[in-house]
Design a protein around this motif. Structure first.
Motif, PDB file in Angstrom:
ATOM      1  N   ASN A 153      11.226  -6.520   3.521  1.00 41.80           N
ATOM      2  CA  ASN A 153      10.506  -5.285   3.239  1.00 41.80           C
ATOM      3  C   ASN A 153      10.520  -4.367   4.446  1.00 41.80           C
ATOM      4  O   ASN A 153      10.652  -3.149   4.318  1.00 41.80           O
ATOM      5  N   ALA A 154      10.363  -4.960   5.652  1.00 46.81           N
ATOM      6  CA  ALA A 154      10.364  -4.152   6.868  1.00 46.81           C
ATOM      7  C   ALA A 154      11.739  -3.532   7.117  1.00 46.81           C
ATOM      8  O   ALA A 154      11.852  -2.358   7.474  1.00 46.81           O
ATOM      9  N   ALA A 185       1.581  -8.663  -5.321  1.00 41.16           N
ATOM     10  CA  ALA A 185       2.662  -8.403  -4.368  1.00 41.16           C
ATOM     11  C   ALA A 185       3.566  -7.273  -4.844  1.00 41.16           C
ATOM     12  O   ALA A 185       3.891  -6.350  -4.076  1.00 41.16           O
ATOM     13  N   TYR A 186       3.982  -7.325  -6.114  1.00 44.03           N
ATOM     14  CA  TYR A 186       4.871  -6.284  -6.619  1.00 44.03           C
ATOM     15  C   TYR A 186       4.125  -4.984  -6.869  1.00 44.03           C
ATOM     16  O   TYR A 186       4.702  -3.896  -6.740  1.00 44.03           O
ATOM     17  N   GLY A 187       2.854  -5.071  -7.225  1.00 39.15           N
ATOM     18  CA  GLY A 187       2.064  -3.856  -7.382  1.00 39.15           C
ATOM     19  C   GLY A 187       2.020  -3.056  -6.091  1.00 39.15           C
ATOM     20  O   GLY A 187       2.135  -1.825  -6.097  1.00 39.15           O
ATOM     21  N   ILE A 188       1.889  -3.770  -4.972  1.00 39.22           N
ATOM     22  CA  ILE A 188       1.847  -3.101  -3.676  1.00 39.22           C
ATOM     23  C   ILE A 188       3.238  -2.641  -3.246  1.00 39.22           C
ATOM     24  O   ILE A 188       3.445  -1.480  -2.890  1.00 39.22           O
ATOM     25  N   SER A 189       4.225  -3.550  -3.270  1.00 37.35           N
ATOM     26  CA  SER A 189       5.553  -3.203  -2.751  1.00 37.35           C
ATOM     27  C   SER A 189       6.223  -2.119  -3.589  1.00 37.35           C
ATOM     28  O   SER A 189       6.948  -1.269  -3.052  1.00 37.35           O
ATOM     29  N   TYR A 190       5.962  -2.131  -4.915  1.00 38.62           N
ATOM     30  CA  TYR A 190       6.557  -1.116  -5.796  1.00 38.62           C
ATOM     31  C   TYR A 190       5.918   0.245  -5.556  1.00 38.62           C
ATOM     32  O   TYR A 190       6.587   1.270  -5.568  1.00 38.62           O
ATOM     33  N   LEU A 196      10.116   4.253   7.715  1.00 41.10           N
ATOM     34  CA  LEU A 196       9.678   3.705   9.000  1.00 41.10           C
ATOM     35  C   LEU A 196       8.215   3.267   8.943  1.00 41.10           C
ATOM     36  O   LEU A 196       7.850   2.219   9.484  1.00 41.10           O
ATOM     37  N   LEU A 197       7.372   4.053   8.296  1.00 39.05           N
ATOM     38  CA  LEU A 197       5.959   3.687   8.179  1.00 39.05           C
ATOM     39  C   LEU A 197       5.787   2.398   7.384  1.00 39.05           C
ATOM     40  O   LEU A 197       4.866   1.617   7.639  1.00 39.05           O
ATOM     41  N   ASN A 198       6.674   2.176   6.425  1.00 38.23           N
ATOM     42  CA  ASN A 198       6.558   0.982   5.593  1.00 38.23           C
ATOM     43  C   ASN A 198       6.956  -0.295   6.315  1.00 38.23           C
ATOM     44  O   ASN A 198       6.824  -1.386   5.769  1.00 38.23           O
ATOM     45  N   ASP A 202      -6.114   9.079   4.843  1.00 37.62           N
ATOM     46  CA  ASP A 202      -4.822   8.490   4.483  1.00 37.62           C
ATOM     47  C   ASP A 202      -4.515   7.245   5.300  1.00 37.62           C
ATOM     48  O   ASP A 202      -4.025   6.237   4.772  1.00 37.62           O
ATOM     49  N   TRP A 203      -4.773   7.286   6.596  1.00 39.19           N
ATOM     50  CA  TRP A 203      -4.402   6.166   7.451  1.00 39.19           C
ATOM     51  C   TRP A 203      -5.311   4.961   7.236  1.00 39.19           C
ATOM     52  O   TRP A 203      -4.871   3.824   7.383  1.00 39.19           O
ATOM     53  N   VAL A 204      -6.560   5.234   6.863  1.00 34.52           N
ATOM     54  CA  VAL A 204      -7.466   4.123   6.528  1.00 34.52           C
ATOM     55  C   VAL A 204      -6.977   3.436   5.261  1.00 34.52           C
ATOM     56  O   VAL A 204      -6.933   2.203   5.170  1.00 34.52           O
ATOM     57  N   LYS A 205      -6.582   4.233   4.274  1.00 32.11           N
ATOM     58  CA  LYS A 205      -6.042   3.659   3.034  1.00 32.11           C
ATOM     59  C   LYS A 205      -4.789   2.834   3.323  1.00 32.11           C
ATOM     60  O   LYS A 205      -4.610   1.726   2.803  1.00 32.11           O
ATOM     61  N   PHE A 206      -3.928   3.385   4.145  1.00 31.04           N
ATOM     62  CA  PHE A 206      -2.688   2.700   4.497  1.00 31.04           C
ATOM     63  C   PHE A 206      -2.978   1.371   5.190  1.00 31.04           C
ATOM     64  O   PHE A 206      -2.351   0.344   4.897  1.00 31.04           O
ATOM     65  N   GLY A 207      -3.956   1.373   6.109  1.00 31.65           N
ATOM     66  CA  GLY A 207      -4.331   0.137   6.799  1.00 31.65           C
ATOM     67  C   GLY A 207      -4.883  -0.904   5.849  1.00 31.65           C
ATOM     68  O   GLY A 207      -4.555  -2.095   5.959  1.00 31.65           O
ATOM     69  N   CYS A 208      -5.719  -0.466   4.901  1.00 30.63           N
ATOM     70  CA  CYS A 208      -6.297  -1.403   3.929  1.00 30.63           C
ATOM     71  C   CYS A 208      -5.216  -2.031   3.055  1.00 30.63           C
ATOM     72  O   CYS A 208      -5.236  -3.237   2.785  1.00 30.63           O
ATOM     73  N   ILE A 209      -4.262  -1.217   2.609  1.00 38.89           N
ATOM     74  CA  ILE A 209      -3.186  -1.750   1.766  1.00 38.89           C
ATOM     75  C   ILE A 209      -2.316  -2.711   2.565  1.00 38.89           C
ATOM     76  O   ILE A 209      -1.852  -3.742   2.046  1.00 38.89           O
ATOM     77  N   SER A 210      -2.099  -2.415   3.841  1.00 41.15           N
ATOM     78  CA  SER A 210      -1.308  -3.306   4.693  1.00 41.15           C
ATOM     79  C   SER A 210      -1.981  -4.670   4.811  1.00 41.15           C
ATOM     80  O   SER A 210      -1.323  -5.717   4.698  1.00 41.15           O
TER      81      SER A 210
END
Length: 437
Positions: free
Chosen positions: A151-152, A255-260, A278-280, A328-336
């Protein structure tokens, strides 16, 4: 049995990097559709739902052919069967670059699932016949570590390929499929020369090492009263297998819900395709750490429930927070962090089937669990865009994914209690038989 860590180390060095790299290629091939989507939807005139349906047909092909594929693998060996799987899935991925319409997309995604069916449970079966039980959680975690690396790596590749839009007359999404499909064909050819079919055919082990491994695995089978069905297809009706399969649905769904959906969420931040890729890298680097550390802690403490339920429930909580916390960045951190939890629960989970199945029954049982469980990917890739269309929000689908993962986390306690009860009954029955004899 005598401990022989040098043999385990030798098998690990020979096997894990190779199957891990193959899995990396496979996972990039699964992930590529989430990046191709960013351009392909508009070029082919597809709705979000239509694209999600086409993407999810992969899991239907996977579901139908998974068990037969793994049973064939058990009979013909890993070398030839893995080579066949990789060469055919690479060719179908390349063909996806020339998709003309929705119908062609649907057919090729179904064929991709049919071609790849049997790879993941095939590797799990290979680990089962190559490693004693105490090492399997760590080996599965090390193997799945490559999915996070995929994924990275796949994220910047996908973003960069989209930015090649127009190069040599090809669309960016066409480059995504071409660049990710060719390595699978090459890896399939290499497999024919590198991989061994079974431990007893392994050229890198001498006769005494093969004998030690065979004796150790036979001793484990006898000591734990593992099941070997006379017909491996009977594993489809084994209640323990069916319960694990239904339970497992929640983890691939998450897993697929997030990666998709993650590239779409990051795109909503207003970044370019390359920056999106790059962010992903960030969430999958966190997932890699979780996959490396969780099975090690589980093996060290001897705990199973805590290292399946704990990460899953943590992942569900983080998904909920990603919807309600601002920024946005808080959401991104939570999903990570949610991705890390959902993936980290899986290596310990995959030690469970081989704790009560062996031989061809293990091959069939692993395939049943993975094929049914991966229907979670079918559900996610249809439900997520549908919920987005209903709500108009790119975050709202995460609540559905969170609910499913939460149910899976809670089920951990029930399922493991059932398996423990069944194991105790088998042990008592075996003891009574020995006493009567």
């Amino acid at each position: 049995m005598e401990e022989r860590p040098e043999i385990i180390a030798k098998i690990t060095r020979r096997l894990l990097p190779f199957v891990g790299i193959i899995y990396l290629i496979a996972y990039i091939d699964r992930q590529n559709v989430s990046y191709a989507k960013l351009q392909m939807v508009g070029d082919l005139g597809l709705t979000e739902f239509a694209y999600g349906l086409g993407a999810s047909l992969f899991f239907i092909g996977y579901f139908i052919f998974e068990v037969p594929s793994n049973i064939i693998h058990e009979r013909v060996g890993a070398r030839r069967w893995f080579a066949r799987i990789m060469i055919t899935w690479g060719m179908v991925t390349i063909a996806l670059a020339y998709t003309q319409n929705a119908t062609m997309f649907y057919i090729l995604r179904f064929l991709l699932g049919a071609c790849e069916a049997g790879f993941f449970p095939g590797v799990l079966y290979l680990l089962t016949i190559c490693f004693p039980f105490k090492y399997r959680g760590r080996m599965v975690g090390s193997f799945m570590f490559y999915s996070a690396i995929a994924n990275a790596v796949g994220a910047p590749i996908g973003g960069a390929m989209l930015d090649l839009n127009g190069t040599f007359g090809l669309k960016g999404w066409q480059w995504v499929f071409l660049v990710t499909g060719l390595p699978a064909v090459i890896a399939g050819i290499v497999t024919l020369f590198y991989l061994d079919d079974r431990p007893e055919n392994a050229k890198f082990l001498d006769a005494s090492e093969k004998q030690w491994l065979r004796d150790t695995l036979d001793h484990e089978d006898r000591a734990s009263g593992k099941t070997l069905h006379t017909n491996p297809f009977k594993a489809l009706l084994d209640r323990r297998v069916l319960i694990l399969a239904i339970w497992y649905v929640s983890l691939p769904l998450g897993a697929y819900g997030i990666s998709y959906w993650l590239p779409t969420i990051v795109k909503s931040f207003g970044v370019s395709n390359t920056v999106n890729g790059l962010l992903n890298i960030i969430p999958w680097a966190i997932v890699a750490l979780a996959l490396w550390g969780t099975p090690k802690l589980a093996a060290r403490t001897g705990q199973t429930t805590a290292f399946i339920a704990g990460p899953a429930l943590f992942g569900a909580l983080c998904l909920v927070l990603s919807v309600y916390l601002p920024g946005d960045w808080v959401k991104f951190g939570c999903i990570s962090l949610a991705a890390a939890g959902i993936f980290a629960a899986q290596p310990v989970f995959w030690t469970l089937p081989s704790s009560f199945l062996t031989g061809a029954s293990a091959a069939a049982g692993l395939a049943v669990i993975n094929s049914v469980g991966n229907l979670g990917g079918f559900i996610a890739q249809n439900a997520v865009p549908l919920i987005k269309d209903w709500t108009g929000s790119v975050e709202a689908p995460m609540l559905f994914v969170a609910a499913c993962v939460f149910v899976g986390g809670v089920m951990t306690f029930v399922v493991l209690a059932y398996l423990a009860k069944h194991r105790d009954e088998v042990t008592l029955a075996a003891g009574a038989t020995r006493t009567a004899g």
